[in-house]
Design a protein around this motif. Sequence first.
Motif, PDB file in Angstrom:
ATOM      1  N   TRP A  30       0.837  -1.215   0.000  1.00 48.56           N
ATOM      2  CA  TRP A  30       0.000   0.000   0.000  1.00 48.56           C
ATOM      3  C   TRP A  30       0.861   1.250   0.000  1.00 48.56           C
ATOM      4  O   TRP A  30       0.610   2.197  -0.739  1.00 48.56           O
ATOM      5  CB  TRP A  30      -0.932  -0.067   1.211  1.00 48.56           C
ATOM      6  CG  TRP A  30      -1.591   1.206   1.590  1.00 48.56           C
ATOM      7  CD1 TRP A  30      -2.519   1.894   0.864  1.00 48.56           C
ATOM      8  CD2 TRP A  30      -1.386   1.962   2.782  1.00 48.56           C
ATOM      9  NE1 TRP A  30      -2.912   3.031   1.559  1.00 48.56           N
ATOM     10  CE2 TRP A  30      -2.224   3.085   2.729  1.00 48.56           C
ATOM     11  CE3 TRP A  30      -0.590   1.784   3.903  1.00 48.56           C
ATOM     12  CZ2 TRP A  30      -2.286   4.023   3.749  1.00 48.56           C
ATOM     13  CZ3 TRP A  30      -0.653   2.717   4.920  1.00 48.56           C
ATOM     14  CH2 TRP A  30      -1.484   3.819   4.823  1.00 48.56           C
ATOM     15  N   LYS A  31       1.899   1.253   0.818  1.00 49.64           N
ATOM     16  CA  LYS A  31       2.775   2.422   0.881  1.00 49.64           C
ATOM     17  C   LYS A  31       3.574   2.632  -0.402  1.00 49.64           C
ATOM     18  O   LYS A  31       4.017   3.744  -0.670  1.00 49.64           O
ATOM     19  CB  LYS A  31       3.727   2.306   2.073  1.00 49.64           C
ATOM     20  CG  LYS A  31       3.038   2.532   3.403  1.00 49.64           C
ATOM     21  CD  LYS A  31       4.014   2.417   4.548  1.00 49.64           C
ATOM     22  CE  LYS A  31       3.345   2.745   5.864  1.00 49.64           C
ATOM     23  NZ  LYS A  31       4.292   2.656   6.993  1.00 49.64           N
ATOM     24  N   LEU A  33       2.370   2.369  -3.400  1.00 47.30           N
ATOM     25  CA  LEU A  33       1.492   2.860  -4.461  1.00 47.30           C
ATOM     26  C   LEU A  33       1.572   4.379  -4.575  1.00 47.30           C
ATOM     27  O   LEU A  33       1.767   5.073  -3.583  1.00 47.30           O
ATOM     28  CB  LEU A  33       0.042   2.454  -4.182  1.00 47.30           C
ATOM     29  CG  LEU A  33      -0.257   0.961  -4.181  1.00 47.30           C
ATOM     30  CD1 LEU A  33      -1.690   0.726  -3.746  1.00 47.30           C
ATOM     31  CD2 LEU A  33       0.011   0.342  -5.543  1.00 47.30           C
ATOM     32  N   SER A  35       0.058   8.089  -4.937  1.00 46.29           N
ATOM     33  CA  SER A  35      -1.093   8.670  -4.240  1.00 46.29           C
ATOM     34  C   SER A  35      -2.334   8.763  -5.126  1.00 46.29           C
ATOM     35  O   SER A  35      -3.442   8.821  -4.618  1.00 46.29           O
ATOM     36  CB  SER A  35      -0.737  10.043  -3.682  1.00 46.29           C
ATOM     37  OG  SER A  35      -0.365  10.916  -4.721  1.00 46.29           O
ATOM     38  N   GLN A  37      -3.344   6.414  -7.126  1.00 44.30           N
ATOM     39  CA  GLN A  37      -3.944   5.086  -7.257  1.00 44.30           C
ATOM     40  C   GLN A  37      -4.931   4.881  -6.120  1.00 44.30           C
ATOM     41  O   GLN A  37      -4.732   5.376  -5.012  1.00 44.30           O
ATOM     42  CB  GLN A  37      -2.868   4.006  -7.220  1.00 44.30           C
ATOM     43  CG  GLN A  37      -1.959   4.047  -8.438  1.00 44.30           C
ATOM     44  CD  GLN A  37      -0.830   3.040  -8.296  1.00 44.30           C
ATOM     45  OE1 GLN A  37       0.090   3.247  -7.531  1.00 44.30           O
ATOM     46  NE2 GLN A  37      -0.926   1.965  -9.049  1.00 44.30           N
ATOM     47  N   ASN A  38      -5.990   4.127  -6.386  1.00 49.52           N
ATOM     48  CA  ASN A  38      -6.974   3.885  -5.337  1.00 49.52           C
ATOM     49  C   ASN A  38      -6.360   2.967  -4.284  1.00 49.52           C
ATOM     50  O   ASN A  38      -6.053   1.824  -4.556  1.00 49.52           O
ATOM     51  CB  ASN A  38      -8.242   3.272  -5.917  1.00 49.52           C
ATOM     52  CG  ASN A  38      -9.327   3.202  -4.870  1.00 49.52           C
ATOM     53  OD1 ASN A  38      -9.065   3.343  -3.681  1.00 49.52           O
ATOM     54  ND2 ASN A  38     -10.533   2.977  -5.301  1.00 49.52           N
ATOM     55  N   ARG A  39      -6.208   3.495  -3.103  1.00 55.10           N
ATOM     56  CA  ARG A  39      -5.557   2.748  -2.037  1.00 55.10           C
ATOM     57  C   ARG A  39      -6.539   2.275  -0.980  1.00 55.10           C
ATOM     58  O   ARG A  39      -6.172   1.527  -0.085  1.00 55.10           O
ATOM     59  CB  ARG A  39      -4.456   3.609  -1.421  1.00 55.10           C
ATOM     60  CG  ARG A  39      -3.382   3.935  -2.438  1.00 55.10           C
ATOM     61  CD  ARG A  39      -2.522   5.114  -2.119  1.00 55.10           C
ATOM     62  NE  ARG A  39      -2.070   5.201  -0.743  1.00 55.10           N
ATOM     63  CZ  ARG A  39      -0.969   5.803  -0.359  1.00 55.10           C
ATOM     64  NH1 ARG A  39      -0.187   6.361  -1.244  1.00 55.10           N
ATOM     65  NH2 ARG A  39      -0.638   5.864   0.902  1.00 55.10           N
ATOM     66  N   TRP A  42      -6.886  -1.529  -0.256  1.00 52.76           N
ATOM     67  CA  TRP A  42      -5.751  -2.120   0.468  1.00 52.76           C
ATOM     68  C   TRP A  42      -5.843  -1.812   1.956  1.00 52.76           C
ATOM     69  O   TRP A  42      -5.582  -2.675   2.796  1.00 52.76           O
ATOM     70  CB  TRP A  42      -4.428  -1.645  -0.133  1.00 52.76           C
ATOM     71  CG  TRP A  42      -4.361  -1.939  -1.602  1.00 52.76           C
ATOM     72  CD1 TRP A  42      -4.429  -1.024  -2.623  1.00 52.76           C
ATOM     73  CD2 TRP A  42      -4.293  -3.219  -2.226  1.00 52.76           C
ATOM     74  NE1 TRP A  42      -4.384  -1.672  -3.834  1.00 52.76           N
ATOM     75  CE2 TRP A  42      -4.303  -3.012  -3.625  1.00 52.76           C
ATOM     76  CE3 TRP A  42      -4.215  -4.517  -1.748  1.00 52.76           C
ATOM     77  CZ2 TRP A  42      -4.234  -4.062  -4.533  1.00 52.76           C
ATOM     78  CZ3 TRP A  42      -4.155  -5.564  -2.651  1.00 52.76           C
ATOM     79  CH2 TRP A  42      -4.167  -5.331  -4.022  1.00 52.76           C
TER      80      TRP A  42
END
Length: 170
Positions: A30-31, A33, A35, A37-39, A42
């Motif tokens: 997650w970290k 990715l 900003s 991107q749809n996080r 996650w």
Amino acid sequence: MTPKALLDYLVYFHAKRDYFECHEVLEEYWKSLDSDQNRDVWVGLIQIAVGLYHQRRGNLAGAKKMLTAALTQLAPTELEQLGFAGDALRNEISKRVLDIEAGMSYTDLNLPLHLELAARCEKRCAAEGIHWLSATDFSDTFLIHKHKLRDRSDVIAERNRRLTKRNQSE
């Protein structure tokens, strides 16, 4: 394409019941990715693992908080794109929150997956010699209390390195 981190998460989740490691592998992914991107999805999956970790240890307030928060992060369409049965997954988490509110004790939870993703996970487990959809081994105190018992020397060393660097720049 399924990220390796998701397969790792699912193996830890369903075969090892190691929710702490679920959190670790997805947090790292997650970290990484961007900003834009749809996080959220996650974060929601991480929150499921943390919630179950809390519930299994008897921290029902923490479990309820994490699982309720997960529901706000998990959109069915995004879950579907990753290979989950999106609505079914959300229903399972909602049911678990109700169980926690009713004071029910922890039971293992299997996340609803589409057949292709489940087959990939089963194949990986077979290659590693572990059982897919195993049950929690409650006699494994390290698994149950991992956040307290794990080796944190690398984390502490990194924290000290950053502190020294910051002090030198001041």
